[in-house]
Design a protein around this motif. Sequence first.
Motif, short mmCIF file in Angstrom:
data_model
loop_
_atom_site.label_atom_id
_atom_site.label_comp_id
_atom_site.label_asym_id
_atom_site.label_seq_id
_atom_site.Cartn_x
_atom_site.Cartn_y
_atom_site.Cartn_z
N LEU A 198 0.86 -1.19 0.00
CA LEU A 198 0.00 0.00 0.00
C LEU A 198 0.89 1.23 0.00
N ARG A 199 0.70 2.09 -1.01
CA ARG A 199 1.50 3.32 -1.06
C ARG A 199 0.86 4.35 -0.14
N CYS A 200 1.63 4.81 0.81
CA CYS A 200 1.10 5.77 1.79
C CYS A 200 1.70 7.15 1.56
N THR A 201 0.97 8.18 2.02
CA THR A 201 1.49 9.55 1.95
C THR A 201 2.48 9.74 3.10
N PRO A 202 3.34 10.77 3.03
CA PRO A 202 4.32 10.97 4.12
C PRO A 202 3.61 11.04 5.48
N PRO A 203 4.12 10.32 6.46
CA PRO A 203 3.44 10.28 7.76
C PRO A 203 3.59 11.58 8.54
N LYS A 204 2.58 11.80 9.39
CA LYS A 204 2.63 12.95 10.29
C LYS A 204 2.81 12.36 11.70
N PHE A 205 3.70 12.94 12.48
CA PHE A 205 3.96 12.44 13.83
C PHE A 205 3.40 13.42 14.85
N GLU A 206 2.67 12.89 15.80
CA GLU A 206 2.13 13.75 16.85
C GLU A 206 2.23 13.08 18.21
N PRO A 207 2.40 13.89 19.27
CA PRO A 207 2.42 13.29 20.61
C PRO A 207 1.00 12.87 20.98
N GLY A 208 0.86 11.80 21.74
CA GLY A 208 -0.47 11.35 22.13
C GLY A 208 -0.50 10.65 23.47
N GLY A 209 -1.71 10.23 23.84
CA GLY A 209 -1.95 9.67 25.18
C GLY A 209 -2.79 10.68 25.93
N ASP A 227 -0.68 26.92 30.74
CA ASP A 227 0.44 26.00 30.89
C ASP A 227 0.09 24.87 31.84
N SER A 228 0.71 23.73 31.61
CA SER A 228 0.59 22.59 32.51
C SER A 228 1.91 21.86 32.46
N VAL A 229 2.10 20.93 33.39
CA VAL A 229 3.29 20.08 33.35
C VAL A 229 2.82 18.67 33.00
N ALA A 230 3.42 18.08 31.97
CA ALA A 230 3.07 16.72 31.58
C ALA A 230 4.05 15.75 32.21
N VAL A 231 3.54 14.84 33.03
CA VAL A 231 4.37 13.79 33.65
C VAL A 231 4.09 12.49 32.91
N PHE A 232 5.12 11.83 32.43
CA PHE A 232 4.91 10.59 31.66
C PHE A 232 6.18 9.77 31.60
N PRO A 233 6.04 8.42 31.54
CA PRO A 233 7.20 7.57 31.33
C PRO A 233 7.61 7.62 29.86
N VAL A 234 8.88 7.48 29.60
CA VAL A 234 9.34 7.61 28.22
C VAL A 234 10.59 6.76 28.01
N GLY A 235 10.69 6.10 26.84
CA GLY A 235 11.87 5.27 26.59
C GLY A 235 12.14 5.03 25.12
N GLY A 236 13.41 4.73 24.83
CA GLY A 236 13.80 4.36 23.47
C GLY A 236 13.78 5.52 22.49
N PRO A 237 14.07 5.23 21.21
CA PRO A 237 14.09 6.28 20.18
C PRO A 237 12.72 6.93 19.99
N SER A 238 11.65 6.13 20.13
CA SER A 238 10.31 6.70 20.00
C SER A 238 10.04 7.66 21.15
N LEU A 248 12.34 9.48 22.61
CA LEU A 248 13.07 10.71 22.29
C LEU A 248 12.25 11.58 21.34
N LEU A 249 11.64 10.92 20.36
CA LEU A 249 10.79 11.64 19.39
C LEU A 249 9.61 12.29 20.11
N LEU A 250 9.00 11.55 21.04
CA LEU A 250 7.87 12.10 21.80
C LEU A 250 8.30 13.38 22.52
N ARG A 251 9.46 13.34 23.15
CA ARG A 251 9.94 14.52 23.88
C ARG A 251 10.18 15.69 22.94
N GLN A 252 10.75 15.39 21.78
CA GLN A 252 11.02 16.47 20.82
C GLN A 252 9.71 17.09 20.32
N LEU A 253 8.74 16.23 20.04
CA LEU A 253 7.45 16.73 19.54
C LEU A 253 6.78 17.62 20.59
#
Length: 315
Positions: free
Chosen positions: A28-39, A54-65, A67-72
């Motif tokens: 299946l040919r897909c269009t370029p993906p869009k990445f967004e933080p979620g949960g 403003d708020s503070v988001a507390v969450f567990p985070v691990g691995g390369p994904s 890192l991407l979540l934090r950047q987003l």
Amino acid sequence: MPRIVTLTLNPTVDKSTTAGQIIPDQKLRCTPPKFEPGGGGINVSRALKRLATDSVAVFPVGGPSGLLLRQLLSAEEIEQCPIETEGWTRENFIVVDTSTGQQYRFGMPGAELRPGEQQQVIRVLQELTELPEFLVISGSLPPGVEPDFLVQVARAAKKLGVKVVVDTSGPALLALLAEGVYLAKPNVGELSKMTGVEELDSEAVAGAARQLVENGKCEIVVVSMGPQGACVVAANHADYIPAPSVKKRSTVGAGDSMVAGLVYGLVSGRSLRETARFGVACGTAATMNPGTELFKKADVDKLYQWLLHTMPAQV
Ligand SMILES: Nc1ncnc2c1ncn2[C@@H]1O[C@H](COP(=O)(O)OP(=O)(O)OP(=O)(O)O)[C@@H](O)[C@H]1O
Ligand SMILES: [Mg+2]
């Protein structure tokens, strides 16, 4: 220090794309993906940002994904309190079949949150530099986390005078309600599972919501009813707010947007009548955007004014 902390135990990076037609076996040919933080809680933080809060988001985070979540989240200027984990942050996958317009949502379970990591979550919450007014616990539980963990979190928060807002489902929701929280936002399906009644009509919804308040499970309950709006019950308060009719594009994030609207209303000192309408306005505004997009502030303002001036309070 922001007066709102959100807790997301099972965050995700949402990856969205479209395909011409979803059929088996073929590439299946897909269009370029869009990445967004979620949960849950993370979405509440993102929605609050759109309300200039403003708020503070507390969450567990691990691995390369992770890192991407934090950047987003940094790109959206969300203040973060991440807890590093061994397991990698999950990635959910959303694909729209453009031949039918149908959306397929693939949700991953998330990596296990180990006992030591769970204790670290509690520690991070206890070590926040200032006590927030609200702690929003939202979203699903990752593998390895028992509902009782959320009860420990809620109990510790309540002891400190923090108001606990809950948007989760199943045994986690039941456990938190048994402990007692400030505000709960079940949808009709979640409420009916709790009451054991399969199809709740609007009168039964109000009755079941009243029971929750009378039994001390929460001070305020907002039952979201999708296109039918919401039913809000507290001591000496009962209100039904129909959702404005809009051109619906995607309901993803409607519940989280509503929770953000409710917390915004409360933190800005609005009455419960106004707060509930603001919550519905945010939820409905989120349905006007495609995919995983949340709401536009201009849509919220328009819908809120309409709800405020058109809909009388019903007690
Ligand atoms: N089709 C719709 N039209 C108008 N408003 C809607 C529609 N669907 C949802 N909403 C708005 O969003 C609010 C929350 O929606 P809903 O009851 O579907 O929450 P939810 O099931 O918790 O959603 P989620 O899937 O995001 O967890 C509703 O109270 C309503 O204001
Ligand atoms: Mg929901």
